[in-house]
Design an enzyme around this catalytic site. Structure first.
Site, mmCIF file in Angstrom:
data_model
loop_
_atom_site.group_PDB
_atom_site.id
_atom_site.type_symbol
_atom_site.label_atom_id
_atom_site.label_comp_id
_atom_site.label_asym_id
_atom_site.label_seq_id
_atom_site.Cartn_x
_atom_site.Cartn_y
_atom_site.Cartn_z
ATOM 1 N N SER A 1 0.657 3.801 1.807
ATOM 2 C CA SER A 1 0.871 4.245 3.147
ATOM 3 C C SER A 1 2.118 3.580 3.620
ATOM 4 O O SER A 1 2.877 4.190 4.402
ATOM 5 C CB SER A 1 -0.153 3.958 4.019
ATOM 6 O OG SER A 1 -1.406 4.393 3.630
ATOM 7 N N CYS B 1 -6.884 -3.121 3.662
ATOM 8 C CA CYS B 1 -6.857 -1.759 3.361
ATOM 9 C C CYS B 1 -7.420 -1.038 2.083
ATOM 10 O O CYS B 1 -8.473 -0.528 2.038
ATOM 11 C CB CYS B 1 -5.347 -1.247 3.742
ATOM 12 S SG CYS B 1 -5.252 0.732 3.663
ATOM 13 N N HIS C 1 5.030 5.656 1.762
ATOM 14 C CA HIS C 1 5.153 6.928 2.497
ATOM 15 C C HIS C 1 6.184 6.714 3.729
ATOM 16 O O HIS C 1 6.845 7.664 3.918
ATOM 17 C CB HIS C 1 3.869 7.390 3.245
ATOM 18 C CG HIS C 1 2.783 8.061 2.200
ATOM 19 N ND1 HIS C 1 3.112 8.672 1.007
ATOM 20 C CD2 HIS C 1 1.545 7.761 1.969
ATOM 21 C CE1 HIS C 1 2.163 8.937 0.407
ATOM 22 N NE2 HIS C 1 1.113 8.408 0.978
ATOM 23 N N HIS D 1 0.128 -3.574 6.336
ATOM 24 C CA HIS D 1 -1.073 -3.631 7.153
ATOM 25 C C HIS D 1 -2.029 -3.897 6.116
ATOM 26 O O HIS D 1 -3.138 -3.628 6.290
ATOM 27 C CB HIS D 1 -1.088 -2.036 7.411
ATOM 28 C CG HIS D 1 -1.547 -1.026 6.466
ATOM 29 N ND1 HIS D 1 -0.298 -0.521 5.616
ATOM 30 C CD2 HIS D 1 -2.223 -0.547 5.721
ATOM 31 C CE1 HIS D 1 -0.489 0.140 4.437
ATOM 32 N NE2 HIS D 1 -1.815 0.194 4.740
ATOM 33 N N CYS E 1 0.948 -1.149 0.051
ATOM 34 C CA CYS E 1 -0.032 0.022 0.072
ATOM 35 C C CYS E 1 0.736 1.304 0.068
ATOM 36 O O CYS E 1 1.915 1.456 0.557
ATOM 37 C CB CYS E 1 -0.977 0.161 1.370
ATOM 38 S SG CYS E 1 -1.845 1.467 1.587
HETATM 39 P P1 PAD Z 1 -0.748 4.166 -5.511
HETATM 40 O O1 PAD Z 1 0.581 4.686 -5.569
HETATM 41 O O2 PAD Z 1 -0.863 2.854 -5.811
HETATM 42 O O3 PAD Z 1 -1.496 5.089 -6.574
HETATM 43 C C1 PAD Z 1 -1.496 6.656 -6.468
HETATM 44 C C2 PAD Z 1 -1.943 6.836 -8.073
HETATM 45 O O4 PAD Z 1 -1.749 8.371 -8.041
HETATM 46 C C3 PAD Z 1 -0.916 6.444 -9.106
HETATM 47 O O5 PAD Z 1 -1.645 5.788 -9.988
HETATM 48 C C4 PAD Z 1 -0.130 7.653 -9.639
HETATM 49 O O6 PAD Z 1 0.196 7.402 -11.119
HETATM 50 C C5 PAD Z 1 -1.223 8.661 -9.302
HETATM 51 N N1 PAD Z 1 -0.740 10.134 -9.486
HETATM 52 C C6 PAD Z 1 0.245 10.444 -8.847
HETATM 53 N N2 PAD Z 1 0.597 11.855 -8.676
HETATM 54 C C7 PAD Z 1 -0.569 12.340 -9.547
HETATM 55 C C8 PAD Z 1 -0.963 13.603 -10.157
HETATM 56 N N3 PAD Z 1 -0.509 14.621 -9.554
HETATM 57 N N4 PAD Z 1 -2.104 13.575 -10.599
HETATM 58 C C9 PAD Z 1 -2.814 12.505 -10.926
HETATM 59 N N5 PAD Z 1 -2.518 11.277 -10.496
HETATM 60 C C10 PAD Z 1 -1.343 11.024 -9.732
HETATM 61 O O7 PAD Z 1 -1.237 4.523 -4.006
HETATM 62 P P2 PAD Z 1 -2.591 3.912 -3.225
HETATM 63 O O8 PAD Z 1 -3.764 3.614 -4.204
HETATM 64 O O9 PAD Z 1 -1.929 2.607 -2.502
HETATM 65 O O10 PAD Z 1 -2.720 4.829 -2.138
HETATM 66 C C11 PAD Z 1 -3.273 6.254 -2.578
HETATM 67 C C12 PAD Z 1 -3.321 7.298 -1.153
HETATM 68 O O11 PAD Z 1 -4.061 6.865 -0.296
HETATM 69 C C13 PAD Z 1 -1.812 7.328 -0.657
HETATM 70 O O12 PAD Z 1 -1.589 8.644 0.040
HETATM 71 C C14 PAD Z 1 -2.078 6.456 0.605
HETATM 72 O O13 PAD Z 1 -1.245 6.686 1.672
HETATM 73 C C15 PAD Z 1 -3.613 6.708 0.911
HETATM 74 C C16 PAD Z 1 -4.541 5.560 1.791
HETATM 75 N N6 PAD Z 1 -5.381 6.333 2.588
HETATM 76 C C17 PAD Z 1 -6.184 5.494 3.348
HETATM 77 C C18 PAD Z 1 -6.993 6.214 4.405
HETATM 78 O O14 PAD Z 1 -7.796 5.397 5.355
HETATM 79 N N7 PAD Z 1 -7.371 7.393 4.091
HETATM 80 C C19 PAD Z 1 -5.856 4.201 3.417
HETATM 81 C C20 PAD Z 1 -4.909 3.769 2.513
HETATM 82 C C21 PAD Z 1 -4.156 4.418 1.708
HETATM 83 ZN ZN ZN Z 2 -3.059 1.037 3.312
#
Ligand code: PAD
Ligand code: ZN
Length: 381
Positions: free
Chosen positions: A49, A178, A52, A71, A47
């Site tokens: 996260s 997640c 990060h 996670h 993920c």
């Molecule tokens: P990921 O890295 O698989 O996907 C991110 C996507 O965003 C990729 O396809 C990138 O190409 C695209 N991207 C990057 N920059 C840009 C931009 N400027 N404009 C348009 N597209 C862009 O990530 P993920 O899906 O695993 O996670 C996404 C976010 O969600 C990340 O910040 C993560 O920490 C967060 C998250 N939040 C929670 C929650 O409960 N709020 C839970 C899990 C993940």
């Molecule tokens: Zn996650």
């Protein structure tokens, strides 16, 4: 061999320092104490996260290395500590980074899914008794998000675990731990997307793609999927997107400007930021309908990041909100999501780009840094 009550020696991916790759180490996992559960992890997916944290962007000041990330896992209970009644050895489980104690003010409320009971110890990488269950070469290793599933064995609090259907394939349903729940629930539970509405999803990793799927399930009419990687268009459309936009193709015009133009100045009913970037959060907010648009922030930024918006842009009724774990209460809802997958009502298979070995996880995080693929699932032997 009966391992209950004894330390287990096993393999894990350890982060020794921020901004360095994970190392593959032999670690010792202590037996679970009272109220704890030791799990044999069967599968765990990547993920952003986790990434990060590796890249030092998340909680660096609060977290301590060495630690074991992960996670988004699923496994089988190996043994339980004193007083644990909800699960027993042999049960199939998903660890919950968003626990559910059922006792705190938040758990008793239907206004939130965010349990407050373990927050401080979990953020500090500790078990609830403020110690850890991992050591590597005699050195203390910290936990992560109460899960630490990039390890063949882990120990979690019994508040951070739920029992699932034993028939469910663990190398698939781990993603419910997640990514899938977070995006899907952001649309269904947090934004409460309505039938016939318009939606825009910024960022098409597993989180954004499952938000697309949630918008579709809620009956949205238009779903604009947005990513800087054009390869994401195909899977986004398969999951329900009606349009794809690449901000890099728009020249000098900001994406919110193009969206407003295309909607006759009206804006979008529901937008979702699933990247973790303050600039795209602003774009998602300004893309909303000025009176009733709802912008849901799902992406996570460094803890000191601020978001500035023009006050007049919110006065007419546009809303800005966040969503954690898709608004789902872990113990109540995760087993139901697993059932939805088993009944073919929830797509997970399309989110799994590849199956990998633990030792290939650094390469999988490299592809994630480049915005490629959705989830890479580590299958432990
Ligand atoms: P990921 O890295 O698989 O996907 C991110 C996507 O965003 C990729 O396809 C990138 O190409 C695209 N991207 C990057 N920059 C840009 C931009 N400027 N404009 C348009 N597209 C862009 O990530 P993920 O899906 O695993 O996670 C996404 C976010 O969600 C990340 O910040 C993560 O920490 C967060 C998250 N939040 C929670 C929650 O409960 N709020 C839970 C899990 C993940
Ligand atoms: Zn996650």
């Amino acid at each position: 061999m009966d391992t209950a009550g004894k330390p287990i020696t096993c393999k894990a991916a350890v982060l020794w320092e921020f901004n360095k790759p994970l190392s593959f180490e032999t670690i010792e996992v202590a037996p679970p104490k009272a109220g704890e559960v030791r799990i044999k992890v069967v599968a765990n997916s990547t993920c952003h996260s986790d990434l990060h944290v590796i890249d030092g962007a998340l909680w660096e000041k609060r977290m301590q290395c060495p630690l074991i990330l992960g996670h988004e896992g699923a496994g089988i209970v190996e043994s339980v500590g004193e007083g644990v009644t909800e699960v027993q050895a042999g049960d199939h489980v998903i660890p919950l980074w968003n626990p559910q104690c059922r006792e705190c003010e938040n758990c008793k409320s239907n206004k939130t899914n965010v349990c407050s009971k373990l927050r401080d110890t979990q953020n500090a990488g500790l078990m609830p008794d403020k110690t850890t269950r991992f050591t590597c070469n005699g050195k203390t290793v910290y936990h992560f998000m109460g899960c630490s599933t990039f390890s063949e064995y882990t120990v979690v609090s019994d508040l951070s675990i739920c029992k699932i259907n034993p028939e469910a394939p663990l190398d698939k349903v781990c993603v419910i731990g997640c990514g899938i729940s977070t995006g899907y629930g952001a649309a269904i539970n947090s934004a409460k997307v309505t039938e016939g509405s318009s939606c825009a999803v910024f960022g098409l990793g597993a989180v954004g793609l499952s938000a697309v799927m949630g918008c579709k399930a809620a009956g949205a009419k238009t779903i604009i999927a947005i990513d800087i990687n054009p390869d994401k268009a195909e899977i986004a459309k398969k999951l329900g997107a009606t349009d794809f936009m690449n901000p890099k193709d728009l020249g000098q015009i900001p994406i919110e400007g193009v969206i407003l133009q295309q909607t006759g100045g009206r804006g979008i009913d529901f937008t979702f930021e699933c990247i973790g970037n303050a600039a795209t959060m602003k774009s998602a907010f300004y893309s909303c309908h000025n009176a009733w648009g709802v912008c849901t922030i799902v992406g996570v930024t460094p803890p000191t990041q601020e978001l500035s918006i023009i006050t007049l842009a919110i006065v007419a009724g546009r809303k800005l909100q966040g969503s954690v774990f898709g608004g789902y209460k872990g113990k109540d809802d995760v087993p139901k999501l697993v059932e939805q997958y088993m009944n073919k009502e929830l797509n997970i298979d399309d989110f799994i780009s590849q199956n990998i070995k633990l030792e290939e996880v650094n390469e999988a995080f490299d592809t994630m840094r480049q915005g490629k693929l959705a989830r890479s699932v580590v299958k432990f032997e």
